[in-house]
Design a protein around this motif. Structure first.
Motif, PDB file in Angstrom:
ATOM      1  N   ILE A  58      -6.834   6.750 -16.299  1.00 52.89           N
ATOM      2  CA  ILE A  58      -5.784   7.312 -15.437  1.00 52.89           C
ATOM      3  C   ILE A  58      -5.838   6.673 -14.061  1.00 52.89           C
ATOM      4  O   ILE A  58      -4.803   6.366 -13.435  1.00 52.89           O
ATOM      5  N   MET A  59      -7.090   6.466 -13.568  1.00 52.06           N
ATOM      6  CA  MET A  59      -7.209   5.850 -12.247  1.00 52.06           C
ATOM      7  C   MET A  59      -6.688   4.419 -12.243  1.00 52.06           C
ATOM      8  O   MET A  59      -6.094   3.959 -11.262  1.00 52.06           O
ATOM      9  N   THR A 104      -2.195   0.818 -10.419  1.00 51.48           N
ATOM     10  CA  THR A 104      -0.935   0.073 -10.575  1.00 51.48           C
ATOM     11  C   THR A 104       0.217   0.764  -9.862  1.00 51.48           C
ATOM     12  O   THR A 104       1.050   0.134  -9.201  1.00 51.48           O
ATOM     13  N   LYS A 105       0.214   2.102 -10.010  1.00 55.19           N
ATOM     14  CA  LYS A 105       1.265   2.849  -9.324  1.00 55.19           C
ATOM     15  C   LYS A 105       1.126   2.728  -7.813  1.00 55.19           C
ATOM     16  O   LYS A 105       2.113   2.699  -7.070  1.00 55.19           O
ATOM     17  N   LEU A 106      -0.166   2.712  -7.332  1.00 55.33           N
ATOM     18  CA  LEU A 106      -0.394   2.590  -5.899  1.00 55.33           C
ATOM     19  C   LEU A 106       0.132   1.242  -5.362  1.00 55.33           C
ATOM     20  O   LEU A 106       0.686   1.162  -4.264  1.00 55.33           O
ATOM     21  N   ALA A 166      -2.879  15.332  -7.573  1.00 51.16           N
ATOM     22  CA  ALA A 166      -3.112  14.391  -6.466  1.00 51.16           C
ATOM     23  C   ALA A 166      -3.213  12.986  -7.035  1.00 51.16           C
ATOM     24  O   ALA A 166      -4.297  12.464  -7.270  1.00 51.16           O
ATOM     25  N   GLU A 167      -2.108  12.387  -7.393  1.00 52.39           N
ATOM     26  CA  GLU A 167      -2.091  11.073  -8.010  1.00 52.39           C
ATOM     27  C   GLU A 167      -2.473   9.954  -7.037  1.00 52.39           C
ATOM     28  O   GLU A 167      -2.849   8.871  -7.484  1.00 52.39           O
ATOM     29  N   GLU A 168      -2.391  10.215  -5.761  1.00 56.48           N
ATOM     30  CA  GLU A 168      -2.595   9.140  -4.808  1.00 56.48           C
ATOM     31  C   GLU A 168      -3.900   9.309  -4.039  1.00 56.48           C
ATOM     32  O   GLU A 168      -4.002   8.993  -2.852  1.00 56.48           O
ATOM     33  N   ARG A 169      -4.909   9.916  -4.687  1.00 54.88           N
ATOM     34  CA  ARG A 169      -6.209  10.044  -4.020  1.00 54.88           C
ATOM     35  C   ARG A 169      -6.886   8.693  -3.924  1.00 54.88           C
ATOM     36  O   ARG A 169      -6.642   7.808  -4.753  1.00 54.88           O
ATOM     37  N   LEU A 170      -7.793   8.609  -3.003  1.00 58.35           N
ATOM     38  CA  LEU A 170      -8.510   7.358  -2.775  1.00 58.35           C
ATOM     39  C   LEU A 170      -9.628   7.198  -3.795  1.00 58.35           C
ATOM     40  O   LEU A 170     -10.233   8.171  -4.257  1.00 58.35           O
TER      41      LEU A 170
END
Length: 556
Positions: free
Chosen positions: A297-298, A303-305, A411-415
């Motif tokens: 998933i990460m 890729t999404k990031l 939280a899809e955009e976590r670091l």
């Protein structure tokens, strides 16, 4: 009994003599284990046949041959047959005028037979010939099975009583002896009294009609009472020893059973611990798979990031809010870690408390063995509670993992760095949990080893106590013997002191009698002096009256 009748008839026919009908009827009749031939005139062939029949006469337990007018040879044949008999318990030979040969045969019977418990020899003449009676006494000395002996009206004199007393000093089975209506006399009574000092089994001795003094009869009764008391004490002590041995065996069985139950419980706990370890390993593998899914998933999020870098400026406010949410999650994670740490500390404290309680229970096991089962049940219940608590902790862990997954999806955009820290924290917690579980398992194994060692020490203590009990029993028997000897010495000393006291009292009585006589003489003298004083007083009163009259005359 029918078989005995057929054998008797066969033996008589083999010897060429006709069987006696009265004897044949008694043998064939229902005797109930007793053959009563009393008042039957038995011929010599019949005695010979019965003598050959008696060694294998299994159904017979009592044999009555009273007043049968047996000859010396007939008695010898019958008693020779009884020497190897093992079933006859009672033998009645009264009124057969047994003499030298009969006494010798009886002595041989007593030396060889081991089944006869009661022997009745009333109205015979065993004591008339000293040599024959000596053989009889030798057989009685060697016999250790006869319990009742009837020697009434056997013309036993003081010499025969001496032989009988010497036999009784070594006989250890005879309990009742009837010597009424003989000629034992003073010397025979003393000999029998002296033999009672070494014979401790004789409980009843009848000496009426033997011209034995009363003091000897009383001493014999006291010795017999002492034997009866000793027998009662020994029987009571034997009963107590049997009861104690049974209790020791029951306690040993119960302790072994409790130990086996405890071993089974420990094995079950080990199996449950291994099963829980397998379950935890499976759960860790599931978590690893979930973590791999999170990795995938990460990667997709990366890729999404990259695709959403252009829109990063527009989402600064959203990132700020997400940072706040992340800090809240960190705080929550820290709180969860602290709560887990506190739970682990609490489990550790409970394990220490449980260990101390187990040590205390083991120290009290030597005094209260019956409480061990309840303590084991309590330990099982606590183990089940701990397993439930561990299962609850695992459930909470799964719940927190699912919640973290949901929050990670939201939280899809976590670091990536925060996720790495989160993963590291999870691995540290898991390693801490595994280490704590291993340490608790080692502590439980150490406590089990210590319990096993203490149980072995308790078993050694029990064996030493059994040895001390046997030593105490032997010492008690020796002390009882010394006490009996001291009792005899004290009794003799008391008799001497009583005689001295009586002599002293007689001397005092004589002195008091002399002082009384002197006092009576003094009283008589004083009475005479009083009578003289009274006479003088009368004379003086008459003289005074005369003076008064003269004085009145002078006044006139």
């Amino acid at each position: 009994m029918e078989q005995l009748g057929r054998e008797y008839a066969r033996l008589c026919a083999a010897s060429g003599a006709a069987p006696q009908e009265a004897v044949l009827r008694r043998l064939r009749g229902p005797g109930g284990g007793r053959l009563d031939l009393a008042a039957q005139s038995l011929s010599l062939p019949t005695c010979s046949a019965l003598g050959r029949l008696l060694p294998g006469a299994a159904p017979l337990a009592a044999l009555g041959l009273g007043d049968c007018g047996l000859s010396e040879e007939g008695v010898r044949l019958l008693l020779n047959g009884l020497c190897t008999n093992t079933t006859v318990k009672s033998l009645d030979l009264k009124g057969n005028n047994l003499r030298t040969t009969g006494a010798e045969a009886l002595g041989k019977l007593l030396r060889q037979n081991k089944s006869i418990r009661s022997l009745t020899l009333e109205w015979n003449s065993l004591g008339m010939w000293e040599e024959g009676f000596s053989f009889f006494c030798q057989g009685l000395r060697a016999n250790n099975f006869l319990q009742h002996l009837d020697l009434r009206n056997n013309q036993i004199n003081h010499q025969g009583a001496g032989e009988l007393a010497m036999a009784l000093t070594q006989n250890t089975s005879l309990q009742e002896l009837d010597l009424r209506w003989n000629n034992i006399g003073l010397l025979g009574g003393r000999a029998l009294l002296n033999c009672l000092h070494s014979n401790k089994t004789l409980k009843r001795l009848e000496l009426a009609g033997n011209n034995v003094p009363g003091d000897i009869l009383k001493a014999v009764e006291q010795a017999l009472d002492h034997n009866q008391d000793r027998e009662a004490i020994l029987s009571e002590a034997q009963n107590q020893v049997n009861i104690l041995s049974k209790e020791v065996l029951s306690l040993k069985d119960e302790k072994n059973k409790q130990f086996m139950d405890f071993v089974d419980t420990v094995d079950k706990q080990k199996e449950e611990r291994a099963r829980s370890e397998k379950m935890s390993a499976a759960r860790v593998s599931q978590l690893q798979e979930a973590l791999d899914e999170q990795y995938s998933i990460m990667n997709s999020l990366k890729t999404k990031l990259q695709m959403t870098e252009a829109a990063l400026a527009l989402s600064e406010q959203k990132v700020h809010t997400l940072g706040e949410l992340l800090s809240a999650m960190k705080q929550e994670q820290n709180s969860v870690a602290e709560s887990h740490f506190r739970e682990l500390q609490q489990q550790k404290q409970e394990g220490a408390d449980r260990e101390s309680k187990l040590l205390h229970d083991l120290s009290a096991a030597s005094e209260k063995n019956l409480l061990l089962r309840n303590q084991v049940d309590e330990l099982e219940r606590k183990c089940k509670v701990q397993q439930d608590q561990l299962f609850q902790v695992k459930q909470d862990l799964t719940n927190t993992t699912a919640e973290l997954k949901l929050r990670a999806v939201e939280a899809e955009e976590r670091l990536e760095m925060e996720k790495r820290r989160f993963k590291q924290s999870l691995e540290d917690m898991e390693s801490l949990r595994v280490k704590e579980v291993d340490r608790v398992a080692q502590q439980i194994e150490a406590s089990e080893r210590s319990m096993h060692d203490r149980i072995q020490r308790l078993e050694a203590i029990r064996i030493s106590l059994d040895e001390e009990l046997s030593q105490v029993k032997a010492a008690a028997l020796a002390e009882r013997g010394r006490a009996e000897e001291e009792l005899i010495k004290v009794r003799s000393q008391a008799r001497l002191e009583e005689q001295q006291r009586l002599e002293h009292l007689e001397e005092k009585l004589r002195l008091m009698t002399e002082s009384r006589d002197e006092a009576q003489n003094c009283c008589l003298k004083q009475k005479e002096m009083v009578a003289e004083a009274q006479a003088k007083a009368k004379q003086l009163s008459l003289y005074a009256d005369g003076l008064k009259r003269r004085l009145e005359e002078l006044q006139q």
